[in-house]
Design a protein around this motif. Structure first.
Motif, PDB file in Angstrom:
ATOM      1  N   PHE A 283     -12.146   2.400  -8.751  1.00  7.58           N
ATOM      2  CA  PHE A 283     -10.847   2.901  -8.313  1.00  7.58           C
ATOM      3  C   PHE A 283     -11.010   3.974  -7.233  1.00  7.58           C
ATOM      4  CE2 PHE A 283      -7.129   5.687  -8.581  1.00  7.58           C
ATOM      5  CZ  PHE A 283      -6.091   4.767  -8.568  1.00  7.58           C
ATOM      6  N   GLY A 284     -12.006   4.851  -7.405  1.00  4.57           N
ATOM      7  CA  GLY A 284     -12.241   5.897  -6.415  1.00  4.57           C
ATOM      8  C   GLY A 284     -12.625   5.322  -5.065  1.00  4.57           C
ATOM      9  N   ASN A 285     -13.452   4.286  -5.053  1.00  7.11           N
ATOM     10  CA  ASN A 285     -13.817   3.637  -3.796  1.00  7.11           C
ATOM     11  C   ASN A 285     -12.611   2.967  -3.144  1.00  7.11           C
ATOM     12  OD1 ASN A 285     -16.467   4.440  -4.015  1.00  7.11           O
ATOM     13  ND2 ASN A 285     -17.174   2.510  -4.892  1.00  7.11           N
ATOM     14  N   PHE A 286     -11.765   2.345  -3.980  1.00 11.37           N
ATOM     15  CA  PHE A 286     -10.548   1.736  -3.437  1.00 11.37           C
ATOM     16  C   PHE A 286      -9.623   2.801  -2.852  1.00 11.37           C
ATOM     17  CE2 PHE A 286      -6.101   0.375  -4.013  1.00 11.37           C
ATOM     18  CZ  PHE A 286      -6.102  -0.732  -3.187  1.00 11.37           C
ATOM     19  N   LEU A 287      -9.533   3.949  -3.512  1.00 11.78           N
ATOM     20  CA  LEU A 287      -8.717   5.045  -3.006  1.00 11.78           C
ATOM     21  C   LEU A 287      -9.236   5.513  -1.655  1.00 11.78           C
ATOM     22  CD1 LEU A 287      -6.240   6.488  -4.211  1.00 11.78           C
ATOM     23  CD2 LEU A 287      -7.779   8.269  -5.039  1.00 11.78           C
ATOM     24  N   GLY A 288     -10.565   5.618  -1.533  1.00 10.46           N
ATOM     25  CA  GLY A 288     -11.150   6.000  -0.249  1.00 10.46           C
ATOM     26  C   GLY A 288     -10.860   4.981   0.843  1.00 10.46           C
ATOM     27  N   PHE A 289     -10.827   3.699   0.465  1.00  7.36           N
ATOM     28  CA  PHE A 289     -10.527   2.643   1.426  1.00  7.36           C
ATOM     29  C   PHE A 289      -9.068   2.689   1.882  1.00  7.36           C
ATOM     30  CE2 PHE A 289      -8.663  -1.582   2.013  1.00  7.36           C
ATOM     31  CZ  PHE A 289      -9.392  -2.039   3.099  1.00  7.36           C
ATOM     32  N   ILE A 290      -8.157   2.965   0.948  1.00  2.13           N
ATOM     33  CA  ILE A 290      -6.731   2.859   1.255  1.00  2.13           C
ATOM     34  C   ILE A 290      -6.177   4.092   1.956  1.00  2.13           C
ATOM     35  CG2 ILE A 290      -5.679   3.868  -0.820  1.00  2.13           C
ATOM     36  CD1 ILE A 290      -4.717   0.508   0.765  1.00  2.13           C
ATOM     37  N   ILE A 291      -6.858   5.253   1.849  1.00  2.46           N
ATOM     38  CA  ILE A 291      -6.305   6.484   2.422  1.00  2.46           C
ATOM     39  C   ILE A 291      -6.037   6.369   3.919  1.00  2.46           C
ATOM     40  CG2 ILE A 291      -6.926   8.873   3.025  1.00  2.46           C
ATOM     41  CD1 ILE A 291      -7.998   9.193   0.191  1.00  2.46           C
TER      42      ILE A 291
ATOM     43  N   ILE B 130       2.182  -0.851   2.131  1.00  2.44           N
ATOM     44  CA  ILE B 130       1.514   0.345   1.606  1.00  2.44           C
ATOM     45  C   ILE B 130       2.314   0.949   0.463  1.00  2.44           C
ATOM     46  CG2 ILE B 130       0.767   2.682   2.160  1.00  2.44           C
ATOM     47  CD1 ILE B 130      -1.048   0.522   3.283  1.00  2.44           C
ATOM     48  N   ASP B 131       3.646   1.017   0.622  1.00  2.00           N
ATOM     49  CA  ASP B 131       4.489   1.548  -0.455  1.00  2.00           C
ATOM     50  C   ASP B 131       4.292   0.751  -1.746  1.00  2.00           C
ATOM     51  OD1 ASP B 131       5.614   3.667   0.855  1.00  2.00           O
ATOM     52  OD2 ASP B 131       7.403   2.585   1.516  1.00  2.00           O
ATOM     53  N   ARG B 132       4.195  -0.560  -1.621  1.00  3.51           N
ATOM     54  CA  ARG B 132       4.046  -1.397  -2.817  1.00  3.51           C
ATOM     55  C   ARG B 132       2.645  -1.273  -3.417  1.00  3.51           C
ATOM     56  NH1 ARG B 132       7.826  -6.779  -2.417  1.00  3.51           N
ATOM     57  NH2 ARG B 132       9.641  -5.736  -1.522  1.00  3.51           N
ATOM     58  N   VAL B 133       1.642  -1.128  -2.572  1.00  5.02           N
ATOM     59  CA  VAL B 133       0.294  -0.901  -3.097  1.00  5.02           C
ATOM     60  C   VAL B 133       0.256   0.389  -3.909  1.00  5.02           C
ATOM     61  CG1 VAL B 133      -2.082  -0.332  -2.451  1.00  5.02           C
ATOM     62  CG2 VAL B 133      -0.907  -2.217  -1.317  1.00  5.02           C
ATOM     63  N   ILE B 134       0.910   1.430  -3.392  1.00  2.75           N
ATOM     64  CA  ILE B 134       0.943   2.709  -4.108  1.00  2.75           C
ATOM     65  C   ILE B 134       1.736   2.577  -5.401  1.00  2.75           C
ATOM     66  CG2 ILE B 134       1.788   5.085  -4.013  1.00  2.75           C
ATOM     67  CD1 ILE B 134       1.207   5.020  -0.999  1.00  2.75           C
ATOM     68  N   ALA B 135       2.934   1.971  -5.302  1.00  7.73           N
ATOM     69  CA  ALA B 135       3.823   1.916  -6.462  1.00  7.73           C
ATOM     70  C   ALA B 135       3.334   0.950  -7.543  1.00  7.73           C
ATOM     71  CB  ALA B 135       5.228   1.520  -6.019  1.00  7.73           C
ATOM     72  N   ARG B 136       2.655  -0.147  -7.143  1.00  6.98           N
ATOM     73  CA  ARG B 136       2.319  -1.184  -8.114  1.00  6.98           C
ATOM     74  C   ARG B 136       0.834  -1.259  -8.460  1.00  6.98           C
ATOM     75  NH1 ARG B 136       6.248  -6.273  -6.333  1.00  6.98           N
ATOM     76  NH2 ARG B 136       8.197  -5.051  -6.248  1.00  6.98           N
ATOM     77  N   VAL B 137       0.008  -0.563  -7.689  1.00  5.20           N
ATOM     78  CA  VAL B 137      -1.432  -0.579  -7.977  1.00  5.20           C
ATOM     79  C   VAL B 137      -1.943   0.832  -8.271  1.00  5.20           C
ATOM     80  CG1 VAL B 137      -3.723  -1.175  -7.117  1.00  5.20           C
ATOM     81  CG2 VAL B 137      -1.770  -2.624  -6.526  1.00  5.20           C
ATOM     82  N   ILE B 138      -1.804   1.729  -7.301  1.00  2.75           N
ATOM     83  CA  ILE B 138      -2.403   3.056  -7.453  1.00  2.75           C
ATOM     84  C   ILE B 138      -1.726   3.863  -8.551  1.00  2.75           C
ATOM     85  CG2 ILE B 138      -2.846   5.254  -6.296  1.00  2.75           C
ATOM     86  CD1 ILE B 138      -3.257   3.754  -3.728  1.00  2.75           C
TER      87      ILE B 138
END
Length: 406
Positions: free
Chosen positions: A40-48, A163-171
Motif C-alpha cells: 500500500f505504501g508503494n502504491f501511495l508513492g506511485f499515486i501521489i 483520481i477522485d475515485r481512486v482516492i474514495a474507493r481504493v485509498i
C-alpha cells in the motif's frame, strides 16, 4: 441493513486493534500485515504525483475561469487567512513543543520500521517525482485558465474524476488497514506508548489554537465591518457544530450560507463567497498539518530551518485548493509536499494521516466558521464599489455546482 462506518471510527478502531493485536500476534502474522503495508505504501508513492497533477491543475483552472473583483478579493483573503493560520500554528508549536514533547533515543525512532520485515515487496516507481508533478500541475492549470480551448480541460476533468475515485474507493477504504499495520508494528517494537502520548497532546493543542485563531479572524472582520466578533462567532456556531458532524465544508454550505446572511452579509455576496471558500479556504486544515508535521520533526530530532518551513506553509496553502471530495482529503493533497519539502518517510506519512484524521472534524469546522469572517470582510469591501450583481461560481463538466465536497 448494511452498517456504514465513517473514516474516523475506522481509524480509531484500526489504532486500537493494532495496539491490542501487537501484544499477542505471532511474528508470521505481523510480517503479513507489514507485507500489505509495504504494498500500500508503494502504491501511495506511485499515486501521489498523479494526484497532484489530477487535482491541482483543474483546481487552478477552475479559479481562473471566474473573473471579476469579487473573485480576486475572496481569493486573496482566503489565502491570507490560510497562511496566517499556518504561521500562527508554527509559532505556537515552536514555543510549546520543547515543553510539551520530548526527544529521546526511543521517540526519535518512533516512525522507523521494526526488525520484522515483509515477506516480499512490489516496486512501484512513480512516473515522475513530486516537484515535477507540481510544476506540471501549475503549468497546465495556468495554461487552461488562459486558453479558450476545451479539449484539454475535458481530459483533465475526466482525469480528476479518475483520481477522485481512486482516492474514495481504493485509498480511503484501505487506510484503516494501513494504519492498523503501522500501530501493530509500533506496538511490537515498543514505540506505541510514546506515539499515543504525542497524539493526545497535539489534539489538545490543536483545539486550543483553533479557538484562538477563529477569534482572531472574527476580530479582524469586526474591525473592518464594525461588528461585535463575539456576536458573529455565536451566530456561526451553528455552522461549526454542523461541520463537526458532516466533516465536509461543502456539505455544510446550506447552513453556512444561512448563518452568514444572518451576519448581515448580502445574499448575492454570500452566495458567491461561501461556495468558493468551501474549496479554497483551509485555515483549520493548514493549522493541523503544520502542527502535526512540526511535532513529528521535533520528535525525530530533525532540524528544520524557518525559511524551509515557511516555504512549505506557502506551498501548502496553494496545494490544498486541490483537496479531493472525501474526509481527510486535505492531508491526501498535502502528502506530496510533506515528502518532497520536509523529507517525510513512508511511515511518517502514515502517522500524519492517522493524526490528521483523528482531528478532521475540528479542522473542517474551523474552515467553515472562518468562511463567515471572510464573507463579512468581502461584503464590506465590495459594498464600497458600485453595486452590481455578484458573479456565480462556474461549473465544470460533471460538477454542476462548481464546487467539490471536501
Amino acid at each position: 441493513m448494511k452498517l456504514k462506518w465513517g473514516l474516523l471510527p475506522g481509524v480509531i478502531c484500526a489504532i486500537a486493534l493494532g495496539i491490542g493485536c501487537g501484544l499477542f500476534f505471532p511474528d508470521w502474522l505481523v510480517r503479513a500485515a507489514l507485507t500489505f503495508n509495504g504494498f500500500f505504501g508503494n502504491f501511495l508513492g506511485f499515486i501521489i504525483p498523479l494526484l497532484i497533477v489530477g487535482l491541482v491543475a483543474p483546481g487552478i483552472a477552475e479559479l481562473g475561469r471566474s473573473a471579476g473583483r469579487l473573485l480576486l478579493i475572496t481569493t486573496v483573503l482566503a489565502y491570507g487567512f490560510t497562511l496566517a493560520s499556518g504561521f500562527f500554528s508554527y509559532g505556537v508549536s515552536e514555543a510549546v513543543f520543547p515543553y510539551l514533547l520530548e526527544t529521546s533515543s526511543q521517540t526519535a525512532q518512533f516512525a522507523a520500521a521494526a526488525e520484522l520485515k515483509p515477506y516480499f515487496t512490489v516496486a512501484m516507481p512513480p512516473v515522475m517525482d513530486v516537484m515535477s508533478a507540481l510544476v506540471l500541475a501549475f503549468t497546465l492549470g495556468l495554461g487552461m485558465a488562459v486558453i479558450q480551448g476545451s479539449r484539454l480541460k475535458g481530459i483533465m476533468w475526466d482525469f480528476r474524476d479518475i483520481i477522485d475515485r481512486v482516492i474514495a474507493r481504493v485509498i480511503i477504504p484501505l487506510l484503516p488497514y494501513y494504519i492498523f499495520g503501522i500501530f501493530l508494528n509500533m506496538t511490537v517494537s515498543g514505540q506505541v506508548v510514546a506515539v499515543l502520548g504525542v497524539f493526545a497532546k497535539i489534539i489538545v493543542l490543536i483545539f486550543v489554537i483553533t479557538a484562538v485563531m477563529l477569534f482572531l479572524q472574527f476580530a479582524a472582520a469586526g474591525v473592518v465591518a464594525g461588528k461585535n466578533p463575539f456576536s458573529m462567532l455565536k451566530t456561526m456556531s451553528v455552522a461549526y457544530m454542523t461541520a463537526l458532524g458532516t466533516q465536509s465544508s461543502a456539505a455544510t454550505i446550506p447552513v453556512t450560507l444561512k448563518q452568514t446572511v444572518k451576519l448581515g452579509v448580502r445574499e448575492e455576496v454570500a452566495g458567491f463567497v461561501v461556495p468558493l471558500c468551501a474549496t479554497i479556504h483551509l485555515s483549520g486544515s493548514t493549522m493541523k498539518i503544520v502542527a502535526c508535521a512540526l511535532a513529528i520533526l521535533f520528535m525525530s530530532g530533525t532540524p528544520m530551518p524557518f525559511a524551509r518551513f515557511a516555504g512549505f506553509i506557502c506551498m501548502l496553502g496553494i496545494t490544498m485548493v486541490a483537496a479531493p471530495g472525501v474526509p481527510g482529503g486535505a492531508i491526501m493533497a498535502a502528502l506530496g509536499i510533506l515528502q518532497s519539502m520536509l523529507g517525510f518517510s513512508e511511515a511518517e506519512l502514515g502517522l500524519m494521516i492517522a493524526l490528521y484524521i483523528a482531528m478532521d472534524s475540528f479542522g473542517t469546522a474551523c474552515n467553515v466558521t472562518g468562511d463567515g469572517a471572510i464573507s463579512v470582510i468581502v461584503d464590506k469591501i465590495y459594498s464600497r464599489r458600485a453595486p452590481q450583481a455578484a458573479p456565480k461560481m462556474p461549473s465544470a463538466p460533471g460538477n454542476p455546482q462548481g464546487i467539490r465536497i471536501g
